[in-house]
Write a protein that holds these residues in place. Structure first.
Motif, mmCIF file in Angstrom:
data_model
loop_
_atom_site.group_PDB
_atom_site.id
_atom_site.type_symbol
_atom_site.label_atom_id
_atom_site.label_comp_id
_atom_site.label_asym_id
_atom_site.label_seq_id
_atom_site.Cartn_x
_atom_site.Cartn_y
_atom_site.Cartn_z
ATOM 1 N N TYR A 96 0.880 -1.324 0.067
ATOM 2 C CA TYR A 96 -0.044 0.051 -0.112
ATOM 3 C C TYR A 96 0.842 1.373 0.087
ATOM 4 C CZ TYR A 96 1.205 -0.328 5.013
ATOM 5 O OH TYR A 96 1.762 -0.366 6.287
ATOM 6 N N HIS A 97 0.259 2.597 -0.620
ATOM 7 C CA HIS A 97 1.145 3.612 -0.433
ATOM 8 C C HIS A 97 0.829 4.277 0.770
ATOM 9 C CE1 HIS A 97 1.032 3.331 -5.044
ATOM 10 N NE2 HIS A 97 2.131 3.397 -4.588
ATOM 11 N N GLY A 98 1.818 3.744 2.121
ATOM 12 C CA GLY A 98 1.769 4.278 3.275
ATOM 13 C C GLY A 98 3.112 3.936 4.016
ATOM 14 N N GLY A 99 3.277 4.483 5.185
ATOM 15 C CA GLY A 99 4.277 4.208 6.077
ATOM 16 C C GLY A 99 4.197 3.170 6.948
ATOM 17 N N HIS A 100 5.078 3.226 8.062
ATOM 18 C CA HIS A 100 5.085 2.141 9.247
ATOM 19 C C HIS A 100 4.450 2.857 10.213
ATOM 20 C CE1 HIS A 100 7.190 -1.209 10.574
ATOM 21 N NE2 HIS A 100 7.345 -0.787 11.727
ATOM 22 N N ASP A 101 2.838 2.601 10.088
ATOM 23 C CA ASP A 101 2.009 3.206 11.187
ATOM 24 C C ASP A 101 0.759 2.436 11.393
ATOM 25 O OD1 ASP A 101 0.496 4.654 9.007
ATOM 26 O OD2 ASP A 101 2.258 5.845 8.883
ATOM 27 N N HIS A 102 0.059 2.616 12.402
ATOM 28 C CA HIS A 102 -1.141 1.991 12.726
ATOM 29 C C HIS A 102 -2.311 2.618 11.683
ATOM 30 C CE1 HIS A 102 1.063 1.168 16.167
ATOM 31 N NE2 HIS A 102 0.453 -0.034 16.434
ATOM 32 N N VAL A 103 -2.007 3.703 11.397
ATOM 33 C CA VAL A 103 -3.221 4.358 10.512
ATOM 34 C C VAL A 103 -3.668 3.437 9.434
ATOM 35 C CG1 VAL A 103 -1.771 5.654 9.051
ATOM 36 C CG2 VAL A 103 -4.192 6.749 9.761
ATOM 37 N N ASN A 104 -2.575 2.772 8.658
ATOM 38 C CA ASN A 104 -3.007 2.129 7.566
ATOM 39 C C ASN A 104 -3.326 0.453 7.901
ATOM 40 O OD1 ASN A 104 -2.626 3.333 5.059
ATOM 41 N ND2 ASN A 104 -0.824 3.914 5.915
ATOM 42 N N TRP A 105 -2.484 -0.126 8.785
ATOM 43 C CA TRP A 105 -2.528 -1.075 9.468
ATOM 44 C C TRP A 105 -3.994 -1.420 10.186
ATOM 45 C CZ3 TRP A 105 2.384 -0.472 12.911
ATOM 46 C CH2 TRP A 105 3.497 -0.582 11.911
ATOM 47 N N ARG A 106 -4.697 -0.791 10.859
ATOM 48 C CA ARG A 106 -6.121 -0.590 11.303
ATOM 49 C C ARG A 106 -6.788 -1.146 9.904
ATOM 50 N NH1 ARG A 106 -8.640 4.851 13.388
ATOM 51 N NH2 ARG A 106 -8.043 6.021 11.657
ATOM 52 N N VAL A 107 -6.854 -0.353 8.850
ATOM 53 C CA VAL A 107 -7.609 -0.569 7.848
ATOM 54 C C VAL A 107 -7.649 -2.027 7.241
ATOM 55 C CG1 VAL A 107 -8.014 0.239 5.562
ATOM 56 C CG2 VAL A 107 -7.867 2.023 7.717
ATOM 57 N N SER A 108 -6.271 -2.224 6.916
ATOM 58 C CA SER A 108 -5.941 -3.675 6.161
ATOM 59 C C SER A 108 -6.070 -4.831 7.168
ATOM 60 C CB SER A 108 -4.585 -3.529 5.614
ATOM 61 O OG SER A 108 -3.575 -3.348 6.421
ATOM 62 N N VAL A 109 -5.997 -4.822 8.435
ATOM 63 C CA VAL A 109 -5.983 -6.070 9.237
ATOM 64 C C VAL A 109 -7.204 -6.990 8.841
ATOM 65 C CG1 VAL A 109 -7.349 -5.180 11.327
ATOM 66 C CG2 VAL A 109 -5.750 -7.113 11.332
ATOM 67 N N GLY A 110 -8.338 -6.228 8.518
ATOM 68 C CA GLY A 110 -9.562 -7.226 8.177
ATOM 69 C C GLY A 110 -9.360 -7.804 6.893
ATOM 70 N N LYS A 111 -8.611 -7.293 5.897
ATOM 71 C CA LYS A 111 -8.282 -7.998 4.640
ATOM 72 C C LYS A 111 -7.323 -9.259 5.045
ATOM 73 C CE LYS A 111 -6.452 -5.889 1.444
ATOM 74 N NZ LYS A 111 -5.504 -4.896 0.669
ATOM 75 N N GLY A 112 -6.717 -9.199 5.685
ATOM 76 C CA GLY A 112 -5.779 -10.356 6.267
ATOM 77 C C GLY A 112 -6.519 -11.416 7.127
ATOM 78 N N LEU A 113 -7.311 -10.952 7.847
ATOM 79 C CA LEU A 113 -8.477 -11.955 8.490
ATOM 80 C C LEU A 113 -9.296 -12.709 7.524
ATOM 81 C CD1 LEU A 113 -9.287 -10.208 11.844
ATOM 82 C CD2 LEU A 113 -7.957 -12.125 11.408
ATOM 83 N N ILE A 114 -9.774 -12.014 6.572
ATOM 84 C CA ILE A 114 -10.544 -12.529 5.630
ATOM 85 C C ILE A 114 -9.873 -13.624 4.542
ATOM 86 C CG2 ILE A 114 -12.066 -11.985 3.469
ATOM 87 C CD1 ILE A 114 -13.033 -9.527 4.697
ATOM 88 N N ALA A 115 -8.430 -13.029 4.172
ATOM 89 C CA ALA A 115 -7.934 -13.778 3.396
ATOM 90 C C ALA A 115 -7.401 -15.460 4.149
ATOM 91 C CB ALA A 115 -6.452 -13.371 3.212
ATOM 92 N N LEU A 116 -7.602 -15.331 5.525
ATOM 93 C CA LEU A 116 -6.964 -16.668 6.049
ATOM 94 C C LEU A 116 -8.002 -17.173 6.636
ATOM 95 C CD1 LEU A 116 -3.741 -14.859 8.103
ATOM 96 C CD2 LEU A 116 -3.842 -16.361 5.860
ATOM 97 N N LEU A 117 -9.082 -16.560 7.223
ATOM 98 C CA LEU A 117 -10.385 -17.252 7.917
ATOM 99 C C LEU A 117 -11.706 -16.944 7.059
ATOM 100 C CD1 LEU A 117 -9.385 -16.490 11.663
ATOM 101 C CD2 LEU A 117 -9.202 -18.348 10.279
ATOM 102 N N GLY A 118 -11.591 -16.311 6.058
ATOM 103 C CA GLY A 118 -12.910 -16.119 5.406
ATOM 104 C C GLY A 118 -13.462 -17.368 5.032
#
Length: 542
Positions: A517-539
């Motif tokens: 993603y076009h962003g840095g090393h910070d929670h402001v992006n991680w909190r948005v994309s963590v849901g994508k990770g859970l769907i990819a692994l547990l969907g």
């Protein structure tokens, strides 16, 4: 041109004393040699002449430049003037005014740094080396040259109004942009990008402004000032889906400290204010969020979505010989934790709840049918993070052999390894990946956000950086599913080693969901994309 550090470029100056023409000639030759070496990028020559606090060798310089700075497209000329020179034994002390002209790749603005310093040269084995520098007097960074101007259309419009004598244009401009900064303007030559202009209003004491956090060379992130105005600005081109936290650095000349204590006249004080023109703040930082930034808003609580419960516990660990704090989230659907079909273990538990809003993310994902009801365990680690998450086998065994059995008994549920996720951020992403590879009998799903795969093992100084990807490459397939992501605005080492980890895992036959993603090393992006990770692994499609 290769990347060049502004502080190293400043090898071209100095200050002090009285001397004869011979000493002045020696120093003029030295400064000309340093200038020529910089333009030629002769690292060996610069290292031989440069002062000790910067680098001992050409390799030191190369490492600094490549790690921290982008391309410099064009130099020249380098100008300096010896104001005064004094000879003291084997030393020459000089006062030097300097101007260094350069053009950074990707910008049409030619910039310069100028100032005055006191340089001390010493003679060793017949050779002169610059061994110390003391900055003195006024110094400005990143000033736009008179023949250049702002690239922002709105600032060019303001500049034209000022040149026509329309004094009201400046207060009208500030009223217009207040609460709407940074300025975001379209680019006709590149629809997928935006021209972003950061602004600062001069307060009469401001000497220098810069912005950190933007995906740019820190040495060229100094603001320029619009002539005949109180407008400081810095414009950059950014992808239209960028989101990141940025920091302003403002240096001011003040006569008194905040507690009223008198300071030496003209003391330069550095402050780090939030952007007063930008209302968007997260985790004590100003946020830039462009129009096309990802909008997976699972981290935002919804009024009609039932909320799961979060319990706080402390459990004894024989493996660690300590008591550990955890938080157990149970999703609300069906209300009974024994009905949960999946388990997610998140490292950095404090941040997982407070900054990542993980309970809310899970509430929304379950309510939307994206994942089935689950239990999430948030493992607190602020006090022991460096020890726990840095290739600590004892901590991994604690998670697998003590924590999960405790959670299973507490919830009255049995969690299958292929429905068990371990996740983490940065160092936590490294630890989660290491746990999946070490204990695939327990963790068969890994969610790593900006995993610090560049790290070396702290207990093995003989092993290289980026040890884990190389170790996985040498072994058998871990038979684990992975979700990996990294921000393109993070350090080159972070991005390169995440890509390397992806390639190694795919080569080993692992199923890998990879995202940048076009962003840095910070929670402001991680909190948005963590849901994508859970769907990819547990969907449910899994």
């Amino acid at each position: 041109m290769n990347a060049v550090s502004a502080c190293l470029v400043l090898l071209i100056l100095g200050e002090v004393g009285k001397t004869d023409a011979g000493c002045r000639s020696i120093l003029e030759d030295r400064y000309r040699a340093v200038s020529a070496a910089i333009v030629a990028e002769d690292l060996e020559a610069i290292a031989a002449m440069g002062y000790r606090s910067f680098a001992a060798s050409a390799e030191d310089l190369r490492s600094i430049w490549q790690a921290n700075f982008q391309m410099v497209a064009e130099y020249g000329p380098v100008a300096f003037e010896l104001v005064d020179v004094m000879e003291t034994g084997n030393d020459l002390v000089a006062v030097v005014d300097r101007r260094i002209f350069f053009r950074f790749e990707g910008t049409t603005e030619q910039q310069f740094e100028q100032g005055r310093s006191r340089d001390r040269w010493t003679r060793t084995d017949g050779h002169w080396r610059l061994v110390n520098r003391e900055e003195i007097g006024e110094r400005t960074h990143g000033q736009v040259l008179p023949d250049a101007g702002p690239v922002s259309p709105r600032l060019r419009q303001l500049q034209s109004a000022i040149e026509r004598g329309q004094s009201q244009a400046i207060p009208e401009f500030w009223a217009e942009v207040s609460g709407k900064c940074p300025l975001v303007e379209p680019l006709s030559d590149e629809p997928s990008q935006r021209l972003v202009t950061f602004l600062w209003r001069d307060d009469a004491a401001t000497e220098q402004v810069e912005v950190r956090g933007v995906p740019d060379d820190p040495s060229c992130n100094h603001f320029g000032r619009l002539p005949e105005s109180d407008v400081w600005y810095k414009s950059v081109r950014l992808p239209s889906d960028s989101r990141f936290i940025y920091v302003l650095i403002v240096r001011r000349r003040i006569a008194h400290s905040e507690d009223g204590e008198a300071l030496r006249e003209g003391t330069l004080v550095e402050t780090y204010p939030l952007d007063p023109l930008n209302p968007l703040v997260f985790n004590a930082g100003s946020v830039l969020e462009l129009p096309d930034a990802p909008r997976d808003m699972w981290h935002v609580a919804r009024e009609k979505v039932p909320r799961g419960r979060v319990e706080r516990h402390r459990i004894e660990s024989k493996r660690l010989g300590e008591t550990r704090s955890i938080r157990v989230y149970v999703s609300s659907r069906q209300g009974d934790p024994s009905m949960a079909t999946a388990l997610a273990v998140f490292l950095d538990g404090e941040d997982s709840e407070d900054l990542m809003s993980l309970p809310t993310v899970c509430d929304n994902l379950v309510a939307d049918g994206k994942i089935s009801p689950l239990v999430a365990v948030l493992v607190d680690s602020h006090g022991t993070r460096g020890k726990d998450l840095n290739f600590n086998d004892s901590f991994i065994d604690f998670l697998a052999d003590e924590l999960i059995p405790w959670v299973s008994k507490h919830c009255g549920a049995h969690f299958q390894p292929d429905r068990t996720v371990i996740g983490g951020l940065s160092l936590g992403g490294l630890a989660a990946t290491y746990a999946g590879c070490q204990r695939p009998d327990t963790f068969r799903n890994v969610l790593s956000q900006s995993g610090a795969f560049w790290r070396r093992r702290p207990d093995r100084s003989d092993l290289p950086e980026g040890w884990l990807p190389g170790e996985i490459a040498k072994g058998s397939s871990p038979k684990v599913r992975f979700y990996l992501e990294v921000g393109r605005f993070e350090s080159p080492s972070m991005v390169e080693n995440n890509r390397r980890m992806r390639d190694v895992l795919i080569a080993k036959g692992c199923k890998v969901h990879y995202s940048e993603y076009h962003g840095g090393h910070d929670h402001v992006n991680w909190r948005v994309s963590v849901g994508k990770g859970l769907i990819a692994l547990l969907g449910e499609q899994q």
